[in-house]
Write an enzyme that holds these catalytic residues in place. Sequence first.
Site, mmCIF file in Angstrom:
data_model
loop_
_atom_site.group_PDB
_atom_site.id
_atom_site.type_symbol
_atom_site.label_atom_id
_atom_site.label_comp_id
_atom_site.label_asym_id
_atom_site.label_seq_id
_atom_site.Cartn_x
_atom_site.Cartn_y
_atom_site.Cartn_z
ATOM 1 N N LYS A 261 -9.219 -5.119 11.435
ATOM 2 C CA LYS A 261 -10.371 -4.604 10.693
ATOM 3 C C LYS A 261 -11.649 -4.566 11.530
ATOM 4 O O LYS A 261 -12.440 -3.618 11.420
ATOM 5 C CB LYS A 261 -10.602 -5.436 9.432
ATOM 6 C CG LYS A 261 -9.567 -5.215 8.342
ATOM 7 C CD LYS A 261 -9.949 -5.988 7.091
ATOM 8 C CE LYS A 261 -8.966 -5.744 5.964
ATOM 9 N NZ LYS A 261 -9.380 -6.415 4.720
ATOM 10 N N GLY B 19 -14.446 -15.610 6.880
ATOM 11 C CA GLY B 19 -13.881 -14.533 7.679
ATOM 12 C C GLY B 19 -14.238 -13.169 7.118
ATOM 13 O O GLY B 19 -15.152 -13.021 6.295
ATOM 14 N N GLY B 20 -13.483 -12.153 7.550
ATOM 15 C CA GLY B 20 -13.770 -10.792 7.125
ATOM 16 C C GLY B 20 -13.642 -10.585 5.633
ATOM 17 O O GLY B 20 -14.457 -9.890 5.010
ATOM 18 N N MET C 3 -7.699 -13.920 -3.475
ATOM 19 C CA MET C 3 -7.404 -12.641 -2.846
ATOM 20 C C MET C 3 -5.931 -12.510 -2.460
ATOM 21 O O MET C 3 -5.458 -11.397 -2.232
ATOM 22 C CB MET C 3 -8.279 -12.451 -1.614
ATOM 23 C CG MET C 3 -9.752 -12.263 -1.918
ATOM 24 S SD MET C 3 -10.668 -11.848 -0.417
ATOM 25 C CE MET C 3 -12.320 -11.605 -1.088
ATOM 26 N N ASN D 45 -17.262 -23.332 3.622
ATOM 27 C CA ASN D 45 -16.261 -23.173 4.677
ATOM 28 C C ASN D 45 -16.139 -24.471 5.452
ATOM 29 O O ASN D 45 -17.109 -25.224 5.608
ATOM 30 C CB ASN D 45 -16.676 -22.039 5.623
ATOM 31 C CG ASN D 45 -15.577 -21.647 6.593
ATOM 32 O OD1 ASN D 45 -14.483 -21.258 6.165
ATOM 33 N ND2 ASN D 45 -15.837 -21.745 7.886
ATOM 34 N N SER E 8 0.810 -1.229 0.000
ATOM 35 C CA SER E 8 0.000 0.000 0.000
ATOM 36 C C SER E 8 0.838 1.273 0.000
ATOM 37 O O SER E 8 0.525 2.214 -0.741
ATOM 38 C CB SER E 8 -0.963 -0.003 1.192
ATOM 39 O OG SER E 8 -1.941 -1.009 1.035
#
Length: 266
Positions: free
Chosen positions: A67, A131-132, A205, A152, A17
Amino acid sequence: MTLIAGVAGQPIAHSLSPLIHGAWIEAAGLDAVYHRHGPADEAEFAALVARGRAGELRGLNVTAPFKQQALALADAVSPVAWACGSANLLLFERGLIHADSTDGSGLMAALAEQAPALDVRDKAVVVLGAGGAARAAVAALTVAGARVAVLNRTRARAEALAVDLRATVADPSALGTAALVVNALSVPPDIDLSVLRSDAVVLDMTYRPLVTPFLAAAGARGLTAVDGLAMLVGQARPSFAALFGIAPPAIDVRSLALAALGEVTP
């Protein structure tokens, strides 16, 4: 006055980032900086957020494991972040903390870039994980009109996510009809890719390595593969706009990120 923003997580040294946002800052000629922050625990993260509330920071991108805490600390929460149950973006304004999530929009941007022929409306989609990251994916894909099922290992977690976000719970047989399979796990998924449709799209991801074992196996079958770096850049764009008030300049940050990763794949 110099705008100060950054990314917070643990571990954080690997984060791309600062490279991405720093390149945009330089290209735009902004009086701004974007730093890494590696709080050791929840107390240190809370202290960092308190600095933002006090006016020292314009905002923070937030990654694991903070988060959910970021959402809890906010005074105002966007509908998207509320649906996700977590926030990857905090904005500090006049002593108030605003929470948002750009992960879902990053996923949709990655699909548009690397699988432009895919229209998820009324299509069967399987998200791996609960998860998130999975919640952000399910929320975005549901809004886009997909019929999302969650697969899951722990079924109870999948059921809880499905209830919250109007999805369904999948068993492995759902993979055979999916137009899109999204890996939202932090580890390679244990699934049989041979059952996927010949026109299925897969998205991972994870972006270290760029071509994960999941994507490599999909590529070996000739499936369309979408990498995690496209999603990372996709979620960074709206974050940058929110932090600095302008759209990110049209420069090739993907090539910069690939170089930093030591990758040569386009």
